[in-house]
Design a protein around this motif. Structure first.
Motif, short mmCIF file in Angstrom:
data_model
loop_
_atom_site.label_atom_id
_atom_site.label_comp_id
_atom_site.label_asym_id
_atom_site.label_seq_id
_atom_site.Cartn_x
_atom_site.Cartn_y
_atom_site.Cartn_z
N UNK A 179 0.84 -1.20 0.00
CA UNK A 179 0.00 0.00 0.00
C UNK A 179 0.88 1.25 0.00
N UNK A 180 0.40 2.28 -0.67
CA UNK A 180 1.15 3.54 -0.72
C UNK A 180 0.41 4.57 0.11
N UNK A 181 1.18 5.34 0.87
CA UNK A 181 0.65 6.34 1.79
C UNK A 181 1.31 7.68 1.52
N UNK A 182 0.55 8.73 1.79
CA UNK A 182 1.06 10.10 1.67
C UNK A 182 0.82 10.79 3.00
N UNK A 183 1.86 11.32 3.59
CA UNK A 183 1.73 11.98 4.88
C UNK A 183 2.41 13.33 4.91
N UNK A 184 1.88 14.20 5.78
CA UNK A 184 2.48 15.52 5.96
C UNK A 184 2.18 16.00 7.38
N UNK A 185 2.99 16.92 7.86
CA UNK A 185 2.77 17.49 9.18
C UNK A 185 1.54 18.39 9.17
N UNK A 186 0.67 18.19 10.13
CA UNK A 186 -0.50 19.03 10.29
C UNK A 186 -0.01 20.42 10.72
N UNK A 187 -0.37 21.47 9.97
CA UNK A 187 0.08 22.82 10.35
C UNK A 187 -0.32 23.20 11.79
N UNK A 188 -1.45 22.70 12.27
CA UNK A 188 -1.84 23.01 13.65
C UNK A 188 -0.87 22.37 14.63
N UNK A 189 -0.39 21.19 14.30
CA UNK A 189 0.62 20.52 15.13
C UNK A 189 1.90 21.36 15.17
N UNK A 190 2.30 21.87 14.02
CA UNK A 190 3.51 22.71 13.95
C UNK A 190 3.30 23.95 14.82
N UNK A 191 2.14 24.58 14.68
CA UNK A 191 1.85 25.79 15.48
C UNK A 191 1.85 25.46 16.97
N UNK A 192 1.23 24.36 17.34
CA UNK A 192 1.19 23.96 18.75
C UNK A 192 2.60 23.64 19.26
N UNK A 193 3.37 22.95 18.45
CA UNK A 193 4.73 22.58 18.85
C UNK A 193 5.58 23.81 19.18
N UNK A 194 5.35 24.88 18.43
CA UNK A 194 6.15 26.10 18.60
C UNK A 194 5.40 27.19 19.38
N UNK A 195 4.31 26.80 20.00
CA UNK A 195 3.51 27.72 20.83
C UNK A 195 3.08 28.97 20.07
N UNK A 196 2.62 28.74 18.84
CA UNK A 196 2.12 29.84 18.01
C UNK A 196 0.61 29.90 18.18
N UNK A 197 0.15 30.92 18.87
CA UNK A 197 -1.28 31.04 19.15
C UNK A 197 -1.90 32.25 18.45
N UNK A 198 -1.08 33.04 17.77
CA UNK A 198 -1.58 34.28 17.18
C UNK A 198 -1.67 34.24 15.65
N UNK A 199 -1.71 33.06 15.07
CA UNK A 199 -1.75 32.94 13.61
C UNK A 199 -2.80 31.91 13.18
N UNK A 200 -3.93 31.88 13.87
CA UNK A 200 -4.97 30.89 13.60
C UNK A 200 -5.45 30.92 12.15
#
Length: 154
Positions: A112-133
């Motif tokens: 099976x072939x899969x396509x994955x990418x980082x969820x932008x919300x995860x990136x924002x949460x990881x870096x404590x970005x709360x002002x760019x919703x």
């Protein structure tokens, strides 16, 4: 201690295989009906049509096989849109470790072939970005649409 081993084995054996990466925090995963190479070709075309910059494409399997490490087809596409990504940097420059965005296509042991990418919300949460919703929402929507195009059956 040994009394826990049978319970652990039972849990392990009944859990079944995990959905190809779906258990990875912050990773959005979609199944593709195409090969790894064609999946990323289709994504690259969709991104290019939207004016998104392709940074590079890295063939993990090719590199691994070149040093005698067998690896099923696995390719990474790195791409970015400075109009969106740069806005995350103005909030928290450490987001640069996760941007530009990346998409990984891989073939699992069952073919099976899969396509994955980082969820932008995860990136924002990881870096404590709360002002760019609004930016995060726009990035998430665009990635969802573009990856859907890449895996759409014709």
């Amino acid at each position: 201690m040994t009394r826990y081993i049978p319970a652990f084995l039972a849990l392990f054996l009944t859990a079944g295989p995990l959905l190809a990466g779906s258990d990875v925090a912050g990773l959005v995963v979609k199944q593709s009906p195409y090969s790894v190479a064609e999946t990323l070709d289709r994504l690259e075309n969709a991104l290019t049509e939207k004016g998104i910059t392709i940074v590079t494409r890295w063939n993990h399997a090719e590199k691994a096989n070149a040093v005698d490490i067998p690896l099923r087809p696995t390719e990474l596409l790195i791409f970015g849109n400075p109009k969106l990504g740069s806005q995350l940097f103005t909030s928290q420059q450490t987001a640069g470790i996760d941007l530009p965005m990346k998409a990984l296509a891989w073939e699992d042991a069952d073919g099976n072939v899969w396509l994955g990418y980082n969820d932008p919300q995860y990136v924002a949460d990881r870096h404590h970005i709360a002002d760019r919703a609004e930016v995060v929402t726009k990035m998430s929507g665009a990635l969802n649409k573009l990856t859907d195009i890449a895996i759409a059956k014709e």
